[in-house]
Every structure is written in structure tokens, then in C-alpha cells.
Design a protein around this motif. Structure first.
Motif, PDB file in Angstrom:
ATOM      1  N   UNK A  77       0.828  -1.203   0.000  1.00  0.00           N
ATOM      2  CA  UNK A  77       0.000   0.000   0.000  1.00  0.00           C
ATOM      3  C   UNK A  77       0.865   1.256   0.000  1.00  0.00           C
ATOM      4  N   UNK A  78       0.512   2.200  -0.855  1.00  0.00           N
ATOM      5  CA  UNK A  78       1.212   3.480  -0.927  1.00  0.00           C
ATOM      6  C   UNK A  78       0.183   4.602  -0.829  1.00  0.00           C
ATOM      7  N   UNK A  79       0.404   5.532   0.118  1.00  0.00           N
ATOM      8  CA  UNK A  79      -0.379   6.758   0.189  1.00  0.00           C
ATOM      9  C   UNK A  79       0.222   7.723  -0.834  1.00  0.00           C
ATOM     10  N   UNK A  80      -0.559   8.096  -1.835  1.00  0.00           N
ATOM     11  CA  UNK A  80      -0.030   8.806  -2.995  1.00  0.00           C
ATOM     12  C   UNK A  80      -0.491  10.251  -3.012  1.00  0.00           C
ATOM     13  N   UNK A  81       0.469  11.163  -2.926  1.00  0.00           N
ATOM     14  CA  UNK A  81       0.181  12.595  -2.990  1.00  0.00           C
ATOM     15  C   UNK A  81       1.304  13.256  -3.785  1.00  0.00           C
ATOM     16  N   UNK A  82       1.122  13.372  -5.099  1.00  0.00           N
ATOM     17  CA  UNK A  82       2.156  13.936  -5.956  1.00  0.00           C
ATOM     18  C   UNK A  82       2.225  15.444  -5.761  1.00  0.00           C
ATOM     19  N   UNK A  83       3.349  16.072  -6.114  1.00  0.00           N
ATOM     20  CA  UNK A  83       3.424  17.532  -6.032  1.00  0.00           C
ATOM     21  C   UNK A  83       2.308  18.233  -6.805  1.00  0.00           C
ATOM     22  N   UNK A  84       1.996  17.736  -7.992  1.00  0.00           N
ATOM     23  CA  UNK A  84       0.924  18.352  -8.770  1.00  0.00           C
ATOM     24  C   UNK A  84      -0.425  18.231  -8.090  1.00  0.00           C
ATOM     25  N   UNK A  85      -0.716  17.061  -7.538  1.00  0.00           N
ATOM     26  CA  UNK A  85      -1.978  16.850  -6.826  1.00  0.00           C
ATOM     27  C   UNK A  85      -2.065  17.764  -5.602  1.00  0.00           C
ATOM     28  N   UNK A  86      -0.971  17.891  -4.864  1.00  0.00           N
ATOM     29  CA  UNK A  86      -0.978  18.712  -3.658  1.00  0.00           C
ATOM     30  C   UNK A  86      -1.130  20.191  -3.996  1.00  0.00           C
ATOM     31  N   UNK A  87      -0.502  20.628  -5.076  1.00  0.00           N
ATOM     32  CA  UNK A  87      -0.685  22.027  -5.490  1.00  0.00           C
ATOM     33  C   UNK A  87      -2.148  22.290  -5.850  1.00  0.00           C
ATOM     34  N   UNK A  88      -2.757  21.357  -6.577  1.00  0.00           N
ATOM     35  CA  UNK A  88      -4.161  21.530  -6.977  1.00  0.00           C
ATOM     36  C   UNK A  88      -5.079  21.512  -5.768  1.00  0.00           C
ATOM     37  N   UNK A  89      -4.902  20.537  -4.873  1.00  0.00           N
ATOM     38  CA  UNK A  89      -5.765  20.443  -3.697  1.00  0.00           C
ATOM     39  C   UNK A  89      -5.562  21.639  -2.765  1.00  0.00           C
ATOM     40  N   UNK A  90      -4.304  22.021  -2.554  1.00  0.00           N
ATOM     41  CA  UNK A  90      -4.021  23.153  -1.686  1.00  0.00           C
ATOM     42  C   UNK A  90      -4.650  24.438  -2.200  1.00  0.00           C
ATOM     43  N   UNK A  91      -4.582  24.653  -3.517  1.00  0.00           N
ATOM     44  CA  UNK A  91      -5.178  25.847  -4.110  1.00  0.00           C
ATOM     45  C   UNK A  91      -6.689  25.847  -3.926  1.00  0.00           C
ATOM     46  N   UNK A  92      -7.313  24.679  -4.071  1.00  0.00           N
ATOM     47  CA  UNK A  92      -8.763  24.588  -3.877  1.00  0.00           C
ATOM     48  C   UNK A  92      -9.143  24.900  -2.437  1.00  0.00           C
ATOM     49  N   UNK A  93      -8.392  24.353  -1.484  1.00  0.00           N
ATOM     50  CA  UNK A  93      -8.671  24.621  -0.073  1.00  0.00           C
ATOM     51  C   UNK A  93      -8.542  26.104   0.238  1.00  0.00           C
ATOM     52  N   UNK A  94      -7.483  26.726  -0.268  1.00  0.00           N
ATOM     53  CA  UNK A  94      -7.282  28.152  -0.027  1.00  0.00           C
ATOM     54  C   UNK A  94      -8.401  28.975  -0.640  1.00  0.00           C
ATOM     55  N   UNK A  95      -8.828  28.608  -1.839  1.00  0.00           N
ATOM     56  CA  UNK A  95      -9.908  29.325  -2.512  1.00  0.00           C
ATOM     57  C   UNK A  95     -11.225  29.195  -1.739  1.00  0.00           C
ATOM     58  N   UNK A  96     -11.431  28.046  -1.109  1.00  0.00           N
ATOM     59  CA  UNK A  96     -12.654  27.811  -0.333  1.00  0.00           C
ATOM     60  C   UNK A  96     -12.629  28.515   1.021  1.00  0.00           C
ATOM     61  N   UNK A  97     -11.473  29.024   1.425  1.00  0.00           N
ATOM     62  CA  UNK A  97     -11.367  29.651   2.732  1.00  0.00           C
ATOM     63  C   UNK A  97     -11.266  28.664   3.877  1.00  0.00           C
ATOM     64  N   UNK A  98     -10.816  27.451   3.566  1.00  0.00           N
ATOM     65  CA  UNK A  98     -10.632  26.413   4.581  1.00  0.00           C
ATOM     66  C   UNK A  98      -9.139  26.306   4.888  1.00  0.00           C
ATOM     67  N   UNK A  99      -8.778  26.319   6.158  1.00  0.00           N
ATOM     68  CA  UNK A  99      -7.364  26.285   6.561  1.00  0.00           C
ATOM     69  C   UNK A  99      -6.806  24.878   6.388  1.00  0.00           C
ATOM     70  N   UNK A 100      -5.804  24.679   5.523  1.00  0.00           N
ATOM     71  CA  UNK A 100      -5.197  23.347   5.429  1.00  0.00           C
ATOM     72  C   UNK A 100      -4.350  23.057   6.673  1.00  0.00           C
ATOM     73  N   UNK A 101      -4.508  21.860   7.209  1.00  0.00           N
ATOM     74  CA  UNK A 101      -3.589  21.366   8.232  1.00  0.00           C
ATOM     75  C   UNK A 101      -2.618  20.431   7.525  1.00  0.00           C
ATOM     76  N   UNK A 102      -1.381  20.874   7.393  1.00  0.00           N
ATOM     77  CA  UNK A 102      -0.358  20.101   6.696  1.00  0.00           C
ATOM     78  C   UNK A 102      -0.004  18.887   7.543  1.00  0.00           C
ATOM     79  N   UNK A 103      -0.233  17.689   6.992  1.00  0.00           N
ATOM     80  CA  UNK A 103       0.140  16.462   7.693  1.00  0.00           C
ATOM     81  C   UNK A 103       1.540  16.087   7.213  1.00  0.00           C
ATOM     82  N   UNK A 104       2.508  16.164   8.127  1.00  0.00           N
ATOM     83  CA  UNK A 104       3.907  15.889   7.783  1.00  0.00           C
ATOM     84  C   UNK A 104       4.333  14.592   8.446  1.00  0.00           C
ATOM     85  N   UNK A 105       4.611  13.587   7.626  1.00  0.00           N
ATOM     86  CA  UNK A 105       5.032  12.280   8.118  1.00  0.00           C
ATOM     87  C   UNK A 105       6.547  12.110   8.060  1.00  0.00           C
ATOM     88  N   UNK A 106       7.229  13.099   7.503  1.00  0.00           N
ATOM     89  CA  UNK A 106       8.693  13.064   7.434  1.00  0.00           C
ATOM     90  C   UNK A 106       9.187  14.461   7.091  1.00  0.00           C
TER      91      UNK A 106
END
Length: 302
Positions: A144-173
Motif C-alpha cells: 500500500x502506498x499513500x499517494x500525494x504527488x506535487x501536482x496533486x498537492x498544489x491543486x488540492x491546496x489551491x482549492x482549499x485556499x480558494x474555499x477559505x478552509x485552513x489546510x492542516x499540513x500532515x507531515x510524516x517526514x
């Protein structure tokens, strides 16, 4: 870096998660009603933030069903107790490969969708916070691999910011923090950012204190961070996080046990964390103070 203890601490309760814990404890909530009731009990016990996934009410397996998220959100917001709602956005990036000799086609359990679908429930429910897992990672399971590519994260992060929702960055390393800083530098995420340091999750950052302090030292001074570890180390990391200047996370997503051979409820874990924090001479702060600290806007029931 010298330690500067946090004297005003908020507790996040991670009440259910998406791991295979639903059959290991009767206290792991499954239905939106049960998850909301557990979240509300945590708020009454001292949690300022509740971090929620949803599950299939019948099987307990993780779900991305918008109706389940809508019901959960409405129940939490209509409760008599105030709490900051934090919804996961970590699902939809799961790959389970086939055997080592035939990795394709991918196996049952794979759930890979686009960025818009991964944040659809965030757009629907508009929580005050949602998570953003800032990297791809091998987990304990063999394939099993948890997959979050740089492109996916940029897209998701931009959507969250546009929605006015604060992203909580989950850092596993530490590399996840490196990329989080890049997202802020690029303007995808706002600064100061909010970070959750996830310790002891195989195969991310091990939960020894040297690695923990390496993680802490890679969080910019103006950012706000929380931290947790798994299982029997959960309460030890309550103390470690406060001592290192951070906030804390506890709950059944990360640990099922209150004591040896004693299964916990979410509110018992919150109450114990509150005791640890106050025993260190710090104060546990509430949801309004968290909103002020993080620049959040309280969402009314809709």
C-alpha cells in the motif's frame, strides 16, 4: 534550538480515522451520529478541535460519501457545545499494488481519484480546517502506498485556499515539511501555516526524540504545529509536543488504549491529555482562542 514550552495549548481529538480499527474496539465510532457524538464528548472533555473521517455505518470501512460528511458536519455544528471542525482530505490517493512480480493491475482497496473529487466534501461542508497530507509514503502494509504527488498537492491546496478552509499540513517526514514550505513560497498556501507532525507511522518519521526535534526544527517559527504518536506513545508525545512548543493530538485514530488492557474512549484520551498538559503548568485553550490564533472563521449550521 532551545526548547520553549507552549503555555497555551489546544487539543485536537482524532476520533475515528480510516484504519482497520473498527473491529478492534467497540468504542471506535462508525456512523455519522456516533462520530458526531464522540466529537461532542471530546469537546466537552477539553478538545478545541475535532478531526473527523467518516465510515460506512454498516461495515466500518472508510468512506468518502458526501451524505455521511454532510450529516456529520450538521450534527457537530448543531450541538450545544462549540468546537472547531477539521475534516480529512487524505482519502482518494490510495494505491494497493498486486504481487511483487505482478504489481499491475492494482489490487482491491485502491482508491485513486482527482483533486476536485478528493476535496468535494470540503467544498460541500466547508469545515474550518481540513488536512493536506504533504507527501507520498509507504505505509506498514506490504503493497500500500499513500499517494500525494506535487501536482496533486498544489491543486488540492489551491482549492482549499480558494474555499477559505485552513489546510492542516500532515507531515510524516522532514521532506513533507520541505514541500509544505515550497507551497507557501509559491503562494498555494498562506503563511503562517498549520502543521501536524505525525510521528511513529510506519514508514515515516520514527518517534524517537532526535527525529521529533528534527521535525520541530524544520517548522518555521511563525507557523503553528501540533504533534502526535501512536499507541502507547500517545500520551508521552502530549508532553513532548508541549515541551517543544507545540499543541497536541490524541484519539482513537492513533491509539485504542487508555491503560494496559484497558480500551479507551475518545473523551477519556482527551481528559487524560488535559491532565498532562495542566500538570506541566500549561493552559488548555478553547475553540474561540484557536480561531483567533489560526485566523479561522466560525461556520454556522446550514
Amino acid at each position: 534550538m532551545p526548547l520553549t514550552m507552549n503555555r497555551e495549548v489546544f487539543i485536537t481529538a482524532a476520533v475515528t480515522g480510516s484504519g482497520s480499527t473498527q473491529d478492534r474496539s467497540p468504542h471506535v465510532p462508525r456512523s455519522p451520529k456516533d462520530i458526531a457524538e464522540s466529537a461532542i464528548a471530546c469537546a466537552k472533555a477539553g478538545a478545541a478541535v475535532v478531526h473527523c473521517h467518516v465510515r460506512d455505518p454498516e461495515t466500518g470501512t472508510p468512506s468518502r460519501d458526501l451524505k455521511l460528511y454532510r450529516e456529520l458536519t450538521d450534527r457537530v455544528r448543531e450541538a450545544e457545545v462549540d468546537v472547531v471542525l477539521n475534516l480529512t482530505a487524505g482519502m482518494g490517493g490510495d494505491i494497493v499494488f498486486g504481487s511483487t512480480e505482478a504489481p499491475f493491475p492494482v489490487a482491491e482497496g485502491t482508491d485513486m481519484v482527482g483533486a476536485e473529487e478528493r476535496v468535494a466534501h470540503v467544498a460541500e461542508c466547508l469545515p474550518e480546517i481540513c488536512t493536506l497530507d504533504c507527501g507520498t509514503m509507504n505505509f506498514a502494509e506490504a503493497d500500500y502506498v499513500m499517494t500525494n504527488t506535487p501536482g496533486m498537492l498544489r491543486a488540492m491546496g489551491a482549492m482549499m485556499s480558494e474555499l477559505g478552509v485552513k489546510p492542516e499540513i500532515e507531515a510524516f517526514d522532514t521532506g513533507h515539511l520541505w514541500f509544505a514550505k515550497e507551497l507557501v513560497k509559491e503562494g498555494v498556501l498562506d503563511s503562517p501555516a498549520l502543521v501536524q507532525l505525525c510521528m511513529g507511522v510506519p514508514w515515516g518519521a520514527p518517534n524517537d526524540l532526535n527525529t521529533f526535534m528534527a521535525m520541530v526544527n524544520n517548522v518555521p517559527d511563525e507557523w503553528c504545529f501540533s504533534a502526535f504518536s501512536l499507541g502507547r506513545d500517545q500520551m508521552a508525545y502530549v508532553a513532548a509536543a508541549v515541551l517543544a512548543g507545540g499543541n497536541v493530538r490524541v484519539g482513537l485514530e492513533d491509539n485504542l488504549w487508555l491503560d494496559k488492557c484497558v480500551l479507551a474512549t475518545n473523551e477519556q484520551l482527551v481528559a487524560r491529555a488535559k491532565t498532562v498538559i495542566e500538570g506541566m503548568g500549561a493552559r488548555v485553550i478553547g475553540p474561540d482562542e484557536v480561531r483567533s490564533k489560526l485566523g479561522l472563521t466560525k461556520r454556522a449550521p446550514v
